[in-house]
Design a protein around this motif. Structure first.
Motif, PDB file in Angstrom:
ATOM      1  N   ALA A  95     -16.197  34.527  61.319  1.00 60.13           N
ATOM      2  CA  ALA A  95     -17.591  34.115  61.518  1.00 60.13           C
ATOM      3  C   ALA A  95     -18.347  35.169  62.326  1.00 60.13           C
ATOM      4  CB  ALA A  95     -17.626  32.771  62.238  1.00 60.13           C
ATOM      5  N   LYS A  96     -17.652  35.736  63.284  1.00 64.67           N
ATOM      6  CA  LYS A  96     -18.284  36.731  64.169  1.00 64.67           C
ATOM      7  C   LYS A  96     -18.542  38.055  63.441  1.00 64.67           C
ATOM      8  CE  LYS A  96     -16.697  38.685  68.252  1.00 64.67           C
ATOM      9  NZ  LYS A  96     -15.725  38.657  69.346  1.00 64.67           N
ATOM     10  N   THR A  97     -17.609  38.424  62.611  1.00 64.84           N
ATOM     11  CA  THR A  97     -17.718  39.743  61.976  1.00 64.84           C
ATOM     12  C   THR A  97     -18.257  39.675  60.548  1.00 64.84           C
ATOM     13  OG1 THR A  97     -15.448  39.587  61.181  1.00 64.84           O
ATOM     14  CG2 THR A  97     -15.768  40.671  63.324  1.00 64.84           C
ATOM     15  N   GLY A  98     -18.463  38.493  60.071  1.00 58.84           N
ATOM     16  CA  GLY A  98     -18.936  38.346  58.695  1.00 58.84           C
ATOM     17  C   GLY A  98     -17.833  38.600  57.688  1.00 58.84           C
ATOM     18  N   GLY A  99     -16.610  38.455  58.115  1.00 60.81           N
ATOM     19  CA  GLY A  99     -15.467  38.685  57.222  1.00 60.81           C
ATOM     20  C   GLY A  99     -15.122  37.456  56.394  1.00 60.81           C
ATOM     21  N   GLU A 100     -14.085  37.619  55.604  1.00 64.25           N
ATOM     22  CA  GLU A 100     -13.675  36.540  54.711  1.00 64.25           C
ATOM     23  C   GLU A 100     -12.206  36.216  54.979  1.00 64.25           C
ATOM     24  OE1 GLU A 100     -13.222  35.978  49.952  1.00 64.25           O
ATOM     25  OE2 GLU A 100     -14.596  37.558  50.652  1.00 64.25           O
ATOM     26  N   ILE A 101     -11.919  34.935  55.194  1.00 59.61           N
ATOM     27  CA  ILE A 101     -10.545  34.549  55.557  1.00 59.61           C
ATOM     28  C   ILE A 101      -9.717  34.212  54.308  1.00 59.61           C
ATOM     29  CG2 ILE A 101     -11.167  32.128  55.957  1.00 59.61           C
ATOM     30  CD1 ILE A 101      -9.151  32.126  58.272  1.00 59.61           C
ATOM     31  N   SER A 102      -8.464  34.592  54.347  1.00 58.11           N
ATOM     32  CA  SER A 102      -7.584  34.256  53.220  1.00 58.11           C
ATOM     33  C   SER A 102      -6.138  34.110  53.693  1.00 58.11           C
ATOM     34  CB  SER A 102      -7.655  35.344  52.143  1.00 58.11           C
ATOM     35  OG  SER A 102      -7.277  36.583  52.693  1.00 58.11           O
ATOM     36  N   THR A 103      -5.348  33.450  52.860  1.00 58.90           N
ATOM     37  CA  THR A 103      -3.913  33.363  53.135  1.00 58.90           C
ATOM     38  C   THR A 103      -3.251  34.618  52.571  1.00 58.90           C
ATOM     39  OG1 THR A 103      -3.471  32.286  51.040  1.00 58.90           O
ATOM     40  CG2 THR A 103      -3.930  30.835  52.930  1.00 58.90           C
ATOM     41  N   PHE A 104      -1.952  34.744  52.778  1.00 56.07           N
ATOM     42  CA  PHE A 104      -1.213  35.907  52.278  1.00 56.07           C
ATOM     43  C   PHE A 104      -1.296  35.967  50.742  1.00 56.07           C
ATOM     44  CE2 PHE A 104       3.017  37.754  51.008  1.00 56.07           C
ATOM     45  CZ  PHE A 104       2.782  39.036  51.463  1.00 56.07           C
ATOM     46  N   THR A 105      -1.075  34.806  50.113  1.00 53.64           N
ATOM     47  CA  THR A 105      -1.092  34.752  48.645  1.00 53.64           C
ATOM     48  C   THR A 105      -2.467  35.167  48.114  1.00 53.64           C
ATOM     49  OG1 THR A 105       0.407  32.895  48.896  1.00 53.64           O
ATOM     50  CG2 THR A 105      -0.472  33.250  46.691  1.00 53.64           C
ATOM     51  N   GLU A 106      -3.501  34.642  48.774  1.00 53.42           N
ATOM     52  CA  GLU A 106      -4.869  34.979  48.337  1.00 53.42           C
ATOM     53  C   GLU A 106      -5.158  36.460  48.564  1.00 53.42           C
ATOM     54  OE1 GLU A 106      -6.637  30.538  49.456  1.00 53.42           O
ATOM     55  OE2 GLU A 106      -6.872  32.222  50.851  1.00 53.42           O
ATOM     56  N   ALA A 107      -4.693  36.963  49.694  1.00 52.27           N
ATOM     57  CA  ALA A 107      -4.972  38.365  50.037  1.00 52.27           C
ATOM     58  C   ALA A 107      -4.286  39.319  49.068  1.00 52.27           C
ATOM     59  CB  ALA A 107      -4.529  38.650  51.466  1.00 52.27           C
ATOM     60  N   ILE A 108      -3.033  39.013  48.700  1.00 59.18           N
ATOM     61  CA  ILE A 108      -2.361  39.950  47.779  1.00 59.18           C
ATOM     62  C   ILE A 108      -2.913  39.794  46.356  1.00 59.18           C
ATOM     63  CG2 ILE A 108      -0.251  40.296  49.145  1.00 59.18           C
ATOM     64  CD1 ILE A 108       1.213  38.485  47.155  1.00 59.18           C
TER      65      ILE A 108
END
Lengths: 461, 226
Positions: free
Chosen positions: A443-456
C-alpha cells in the motif's frame, strides 16, 4: 647388622613405593562415564548434541594426559524429546551434561538449586537467534487467519512450559490479548503438528524445528514468528556441579567440541544438513534453513551478557506461572570453562562474546537460494531473478528441494514457497514472512502482493 | 476386639482373594490410563522400555549427598516405561508415556488392597448398618480411591518441558491446564485425604463387622468372616 637393617629399610621403602605407584595407577586407570542428554528433535541443540556424538568430536578433545593418562572414557548419549526428562535424569545422577532450550535450562538450574546438595552450572551456549526465531505460531495452510488478532476466541495449542509457550504468552500480551481471549490447549509438538495438518486446531505454537517442518510439508503456515517478540532464543549446556568440579578438563573438551561442530556446519551447510537428516530424520531442507549462511541459528558457545539478561527475563515468565523455583544466576552461570576452551583453541573469547549476529543486518545482502535436486544450492542476487529461475524450473518440471528468501522486516531466512511477495513498480520483488506487513508495504509503495505460486506464474509469462 | 483385629482376621482368612483382587485393581488402574489415552489421542502404546531399577537407585545413592534430596529422586525413579512413539517426525518422538514407578506402584497397591478389604467387609456388614451409612461409606471409599488414584497417575507428555508431574497426567486426560497447575501444590494433601477416607471407611466397616460377629456369637451363629 647395620647393613641388614638398611637393606630391610630400603626394601620396605621400595615395597611402599611400589604400593603407592600401584595405587596411583589405580587412580589413573579410572573409567570415566560421561552421560550426555541431548534432543535430536530440537534443532538448536545439534551443535552440542547429535553432531558432537556422530562425528565423535568430544573424543578428539578429551584429556589424555596428566591425571587422565590412563583413563578410559565411556560416553553415553541419551536422546530425549524435551528438556524436562534430561533434568530428571541429571538429578538421578544418570546424566552429567544436559543440552536444552532456554526455558527448560532455567528450570534445570532452578530445580537443582532447590535441592540441598546438588547443583548444575550453565557452562556454555550452543547457539542463538537474536530476534527469537525458532519459536513460531502456525495455522493450517488453508486457514484464513493471517494475524494474531484473528485468533481471538479460537483454539491455540502449545507445549506447556516450553520456550514456545513463553513466546506465546509474550505475543498475546503484545497483541493486547489475554489468555482468556483464546482457548489455550496443551499439546505435544507431534500432536499439534498432526492437528494442524488435519485442521483440528486453529493454531499451534511450537519450538524449532516444528513450525518449519509444517511449512516444509505444506501443512502449516506461520502467522507469527518468535522474532516478533524481540526476545532472543537460545540453547545452553548445563553440567552437574559435582562432575565439573571433579573433571573440569572434560567440560572444557566438551565446549571445544561445540566450537568444532559449529565450524563443521559452516564449512558446507548443505552437506551438513544432508548428514544431519540421516542422524535425526528431520528433513535436510528444514535443517538448511537453520544452519546455512543467513539461517535461523548462529552457533556460538559464548555466554554473552545479553543471554543472561534473556534467561532472567525467561525465568520471570516461568516464575509468574509457578513453573520454576527461584534461580540464583550468579551461582548458576560460570563462563570459566568456555573461556578456557577458547584460550586452548587460540581464539579470542572477548571478541567473540561481543559479536552478535542480527539477521536484519547480516542477511541484508545475502542472495536468495534454490536447492536444486541435482545441482545443489544455486544463488540469485535478486528476488526477481530467483522467481524467474523458480518459474523456469517449474515449467520444465525440474525437481527443486526447496527455495529460500529473506523477510524484508526481520531479515529471517524463509521458505520461498511460504513467503508473500510484493512486486514493486520497478519490477523488483520484496519478500515477506507475513501477509499483513506485505500488504502495508504494498500500500505504501504502490506495489502488488502475490503468493509464491502467483509470483512464479507472473515470471513465467 | 477392635476394628483392627477384625481387619487382621479378614486379611488372614481371605488373603488369597484379597491378593487377587488387589492385583486385578492395580492392572485395571494402569490399563485404564492407557485406555483413556487411546480414546483421547487415538494411539495404543507401541514401545516398552524396562529400566534397571536397583542399579539406578544405587547410582542415585552414590551421586546424591543429602538424604533429603535422595529420597524424592528415588521416588521419581521408573522401572518400566510404556508409550507411544510417533514415527512421522524424525526417527520417532515419544508422544506420551506411562511410567511404572515403584513408589507409585506401592501407593496404588495400598489403595487397591484397601478397596478390596472394603469390599470384603462391606459384604459382611451390608445388613448391619443403615442404608444411608452404607452409601456414605461406599462414597467415602470411592472418593478416597479416586483422590489417591489421581495423584498417583504416572503419565507424562513431551509437552510439559517445565514440570513433569502428576498434573501432567491430569492435563493429558483433559483437565484444563490452569486448573491442573493450581492443583499441583495440593498433591500430597489430596493423596493424604484420599488415604484417610479409605482407611476411615475400612475401620468403620470393620467396627460394624465386629458388631455382626458379636451378635452372631450371642445368637450362636457362625460368623461369616472368621
Amino acid at each position: 647388622m647395620i647393613s641388614f637393617r638398611v637393606t630391610r629399610m630400603i626394601s620396605g621403602i621400595a615395597v611402599a613405593m611400589i604400593g603407592l605407584l600401584g595405587a596411583t595407577n589405580a587412580v589413573h586407570a579410572e573409567a570415566i562415564t560421561i552421560g550426555i542428554g541431548h534432543q535430536s528433535m530440537c534443532t538448536d541443540t545439534y551443535a552440542a548434541g547429535i553432531i558432537v556424538k556422530e562425528l565423535k568430536i568430544l573424543e578428539k578433545h578429551l584429556p589424555r594426559s596428566g591425571k587422565y593418562a590412563d583413563v578410559t572414557y565411556n560416553i553415553k548419549w541419551d536422546d530425549y524429546a524435551s528438556g524436562g526428562p534430561i533434568t530428571n535424569q541429571m538429578l538421578a545422577g544418570k546424566l552429567d551434561i544436559g543440552v536444552m532450550g532456554d526455558y527448560p535450562v532455567i528450570v534445570n538450574g532452578a530445580k537443582f538449586q532447590a535441592t540441598k546438595s546438588l547443583n548444575t552450572i550453565l557452562v556454555s551456549s550452543t547457539g542463538y537467534n537474536l530476534r527469537g526465531a525458532g519459536n513460531a505460531i502456525v495455522v493450517p495452510a488453508s486457514s484464513n487467519v493471517y494475524s494474531l488478532a484473528q485468533l481471538k476466541g479460537r483454539s491455540i495449542s502449545t507445549p506447556y512450559g516450553s520456550a514456545a509457550w513463553g513466546m506465546l504468552i509474550k505475543a498475546l500480551e503484545d497483541a493486547h490479548l489475554s489468555l482468556n481471549d483464546v482457548d489455550l490447549k496443551n499439546q505435544a509438538p507431534s500432536v499439534g503438528a498432526a492437528n494442524i495438518a488435519t485442521g483440528k486446531i486453529d493454531a499451534h505454537a511450537d519450538f524449532c524445528p516444528w513450525s518449519e517442518v509444517m511449512e516444509y510439508r505444506g501443512t502449516g503456515r506461520k502467522i507469527y514468528d518468535g522474532s516478533q517478540a524481540g526476545v532472543p532464543y537460545l540453547h545452553g549446556v548445563v553440567v552437574r556441579k559435582d562432575f565439573v568440579d571433579k573433571y573440569p578438563e572434560i567440560i572444557v573438551a566438551f565446549i571445544k567440541a561445540i566450537h568444532d561442530a559449529g565450524e563443521w556446519l559452516k564449512k558446507d551447510p548443505a552437506l551438513a544438513a544432508a548428514q544431519m537428516e540421516k542422524w535425526t530424520g528431520v528433513e535436510k531442507e528444514v535443517l538448511y534453513l537453520y544452519y546455512s549462511r543467513g539461517g535461523h541459528l548462529t552457533v556460538d558457545p559464548t555466554l554473552k551478557p545479553q543471554w543472561i539478561d534473556t534467561l532472567k527475563f525467561d525465568h520471570g515468565v516461568l516464575a509468574r506461572a509457578d513453573l520454576s523455583p527461584t534461580l540464583d544466576f550468579k551461582e548458576w552461570v560460570d563462563d570459566r570453562y568456555v573461556k578456557k576452551a577458547y584460550a586452548d583453541l587460540g581464539l579470542d573469547y572477548a571478541a567473540q562474546s561481543k559479536q552478535i549476529v542480527d539477521p536484519l543486518i547480516a542477511n541484508r545482502d545475502l542472495p536468495n537460494e534454490i536447492w536444486h535436486a541435482k545441482d545443489g544450492i544455486l544463488s540469485y542476487p535478486t528476488t526477481a531473478a530467483f522467481l524467474k529461475a523458480a518459474a523456469d524450473f517449474h515449467a520444465t518440471g525440474v525437481k527443486i528441494n526447496a527455495a529460500y528468501v529473506y523477510d524484508h522486516d526481520t531479515g529471517l531466512k524463509l521458505f520461498g514457497k511460504t513467503a508473500f511477495y510484493v512486486r514493486n513498480k520497478d519490477g523488483s520483488y520484496t519478500a515477506f514472512l507475513r501477509k499483513d506487513p506485505a500488504e502495508t508495504y504494498a500500500a505504501k509503495t504502490g506495489g502488488e502482493i502475490s503468493t509464491f505460486t502467483e509470483a512464479i506464474a507472473r515470471q513465467a509469462i | 476386639m477392635t476394628g483392627f483385629r477384625v481387619i487382621a482376621q479378614t486379611v488372614r482368612a481371605h488373603w488369597g482373594i484379597l491378593t487377587l483382587t488387589s492385583a486385578g485393581l492395580i492392572v485395571a488402574y494402569y490399563v485404564a490410563q492407557i485406555a483413556v489415552l487411546y480414546f483421547r489421542l487415538g494411539h495404543l502404546p507401541n514401545y516398552v522400555t524396562a529400566y534397571d531399577y536397583p542399579a539406578n537407585v544405587a547410582q542415585i545413592i552414590r551421586s546424591t549427598p543429602a538424604m533429603s534430596d535422595m529420597i524424592p529422586i528415588i521416588l521419581n525413579e521408573w522401572i518400566l516405561e510404556i508409550g507411544y512413539m510417533d514415527y512421522n517426525y524424525g526417527h520417532g518422538i515419544a508422544q506420551w508415556t506411562m511410567g511404572i514407578l515403584p513408589s507409585k506402584l506401592l501407593m496404588i497397591a495400598i489403595v487397591s488392597a484397601l478397596i478390596s478389604l472394603n469390599a470384603l467387609l462391606w459384604r459382611t456388614t451390608r445388613h448391619s448398618c443403615s442404608h444411608l451409612e452404607r452409601r456414605s461409606l461406599v462414597g467415602a471409599a470411592g472418593l478416597g480411591a479416586v483422590m489417591a488414584g489421581l495423584v498417583n497417575i504416572s503419565l507424562s507428555w513431551v509437552v510439559c518441558c517445565g514440570t513433569p508431574a502428576w498434573i501432567v497426567g491430569l492435563a493429558l486426560l483433559g483437565l484444563d491446564i490452569g486448573l491442573a497447575f493450581t492443583l499441583e501444590p495440593f498433591g500430597v494433601w489430596i493423596a493424604s485425604v484420599g488415604f484417610a477416607f479409605l482407611a476411615m471407611s475400612t475401620l468403620r466397616l470393620a467396627s460394624h463387622n465386629l458388631t455382626v460377629q458379636s451378635t452372631a456369637r450371642r445368637t450362636s451363629l457362625l460368623p461369616e468372616i472368621a
